[in-house]
Design a protein around this motif. Structure first.
Motif, PDB file in Angstrom:
ATOM      1  N   SER A  38       4.366  15.867   8.803  1.00 12.86           N
ATOM      2  CA  SER A  38       3.377  16.940   8.865  1.00 12.86           C
ATOM      3  C   SER A  38       3.999  18.285   8.522  1.00 12.86           C
ATOM      4  CB  SER A  38       2.745  16.995  10.260  1.00 12.86           C
ATOM      5  OG  SER A  38       2.078  15.784  10.564  1.00 12.86           O
ATOM      6  N   VAL A  39       5.217  18.515   9.011  1.00 14.75           N
ATOM      7  CA  VAL A  39       5.913  19.773   8.714  1.00 14.75           C
ATOM      8  C   VAL A  39       6.177  19.896   7.220  1.00 14.75           C
ATOM      9  CG1 VAL A  39       8.094  21.036   8.967  1.00 14.75           C
ATOM     10  CG2 VAL A  39       6.985  20.044  10.976  1.00 14.75           C
ATOM     11  N   ARG A  40       6.718  18.825   6.615  1.00 16.22           N
ATOM     12  CA  ARG A  40       7.062  18.865   5.185  1.00 16.22           C
ATOM     13  C   ARG A  40       5.853  19.208   4.329  1.00 16.22           C
ATOM     14  NH1 ARG A  40       9.871  14.097   6.171  1.00 16.22           N
ATOM     15  NH2 ARG A  40       8.232  12.898   5.121  1.00 16.22           N
ATOM     16  N   TRP A  41       4.754  18.517   4.562  1.00 15.26           N
ATOM     17  CA  TRP A  41       3.595  18.709   3.700  1.00 15.26           C
ATOM     18  C   TRP A  41       2.820  19.970   4.038  1.00 15.26           C
ATOM     19  CZ3 TRP A  41       3.321  16.599  -0.768  1.00 15.26           C
ATOM     20  CH2 TRP A  41       4.017  15.410  -0.998  1.00 15.26           C
ATOM     21  N   SER A  42       2.878  20.439   5.277  1.00 15.79           N
ATOM     22  CA  SER A  42       2.275  21.727   5.610  1.00 15.79           C
ATOM     23  C   SER A  42       3.016  22.850   4.890  1.00 15.79           C
ATOM     24  CB  SER A  42       2.315  21.970   7.127  1.00 15.79           C
ATOM     25  OG  SER A  42       1.470  21.077   7.811  1.00 15.79           O
ATOM     26  N   VAL A  43       4.358  22.789   4.931  1.00 22.00           N
ATOM     27  CA  VAL A  43       5.174  23.780   4.222  1.00 22.00           C
ATOM     28  C   VAL A  43       4.906  23.711   2.721  1.00 22.00           C
ATOM     29  CG1 VAL A  43       7.541  24.432   3.607  1.00 22.00           C
ATOM     30  CG2 VAL A  43       6.971  23.858   5.982  1.00 22.00           C
ATOM     31  N   PHE A  44       4.783  22.494   2.173  1.00 22.97           N
ATOM     32  CA  PHE A  44       4.526  22.321   0.735  1.00 22.97           C
ATOM     33  C   PHE A  44       3.253  23.052   0.317  1.00 22.97           C
ATOM     34  CE2 PHE A  44       2.046  19.933  -2.435  1.00 22.97           C
ATOM     35  CZ  PHE A  44       2.878  20.069  -3.538  1.00 22.97           C
ATOM     36  N   TYR A  45       2.149  22.858   1.057  1.00 24.72           N
ATOM     37  CA  TYR A  45       0.886  23.465   0.675  1.00 24.72           C
ATOM     38  C   TYR A  45       0.885  24.975   0.901  1.00 24.72           C
ATOM     39  CZ  TYR A  45      -1.444  19.074  -0.334  1.00 24.72           C
ATOM     40  OH  TYR A  45      -1.809  17.889  -0.911  1.00 24.72           O
TER      41      TYR A  45
END
Length: 333
Positions: A38-45
């Motif tokens: 969740s952290v990785r993809w939240s940061v990505f967006y």
């Protein structure tokens, strides 16, 4: 701001492509996402939204770039507030955690379609009737007052009605549904008869609820910019990372006790800004003889951005202090 048709087309294809990618990369195989995922993809967006804003500022000027960032931050904040309602809906329908990603992604897709329609309708209304700003402004001030009184408490009586909206009641009445989940399937066959599962019902609940969310979010961002392209992209980027954000800050939502009050201040400020803008471009004959009101100031975008960021910072810090004090009081009791 002159946006070519091909730019609109490329942007729309990119947004749809991200949703399709999200489905095949994360949602197609049901699972409960880990905190790290969740952290990785939240940061990505979030990084993707920031890079887009920088690019927009370079190409169309930083006045428009600032409008985008003010709109994105406002829409993102409203989206976080909406997660409270999504959490209640998920709980009410007892959606298994591993299937919640699919519900949220479909909800995001429905929200994008509905908000695009609202954006186009709003742009057409603004272009034809400048007095629409009076309506948008008054509605935002009303919403701000209502939001300031809101309580995000799963046990609050008002929340019991969430999920049982008109669209859901109508859907259950006209189509056969079952109360049991059958994996992440939307339909199932029982005794030779086709039934819709709660997965589809909860998607209808979230999709129909977003219509209410759009009623305040679209006027809010039109209070910061009148450029439909900026309105669309700010909404799109705010919604794209919503699924990941749901799983990332699910526990934090309960600690943001003053988020509604902070958003109320922001919406109230934008509502006043819209009314002042309406006075500045006034055409209504019963106000100043149909002439613009010269004393009505135009609030600059830098001030709007400062108010938005400052209010969110104060609301967040105050919320964390309050919940920490409450936790200590309970521990000391």
């Amino acid at each position: 701001m002159d946006v070519a048709g091909w730019v609109w087309a490329v942007t729309a294809v990119a947004v749809v492509g991200l949703i399709i990618f999200d489905f095949f990369a994360h949602v197609r195989t049901p699972h409960a996402p880990s905190f790290q995922e969740s952290v990785r993809w939240s940061v990505f967006y979030i990084v993707l939204a920031i890079l887009f804003g920088i690019g927009l500022g370079i190409v169309w000027g930083w006045d428009h770039g600032s409008e985008y960032f003010a709109g994105y931050i406002t829409e993102k904040s409203l989206s976080v507030d909406n997660l409270f309602v999504f959490l209640i809906i998920m709980t009410k329908f007892a959606v298994p955690r591993e299937y919640q990603q699919k519900v949220l992604l479909v909800g995001v897709a429905i929200a994008l379609v509905l908000r695009t329609l609202f954006i186009l309708a709003g742009a057409a209304a603004i272009e034809q009737f400048s007095w629409v700003f009076y309506i948008f402004g008054a509605f935002l001030v009303y919403t701000a007052v209502k939001l300031a009184r809101e309580h995000h408490d799963p046990d609050h009586p008002e929340d019991e009605k969430v999920g049982d909206g008109l669209a859901v009641r109508w859907f259950k009445r006209v189509v056969p549904t079952t109360d049991e989940y059958h994996g992440d399937r939307l339909t199932t066959r029982i005794d030779g008869k086709r039934f819709f599962t709660p997965m589809l019902v909860v998607m209808v609940a979230i999709g129909s609820t977003d219509i209410l969310f759009a009623l305040d979010s679209i006027p809010a961002i039109y209070g910061l910019t009148q450029e439909p392209y900026i309105v669309f992209t700010a909404n799109a980027f705010a919604l794209l990372g919503l699924r990941q954000l749901y799983f990332l800050i699910g526990g934090l939502l309960e600690r943001l006790v003053y988020l509604s009050q902070g958003l109320a201040v922001i919406l109230g400020f934008i509502g006043v800004k819209l009314v002042l803008h309406a006075l500045h471009v006034n055409e209504l004959p019963f106000i100043n003889g149909g002439e613009p009101v010269e004393w009505a100031p135009e609030i600059p975008i830098w001030l709007s951005l400062t108010v938005i960021l400052g209010t969110l910072a104060v609301a967040t810090v105050a919320s964390l202090i309050k919940t920490r004090k409450d936790a200590r009081a309970v521990t000391g009791a």
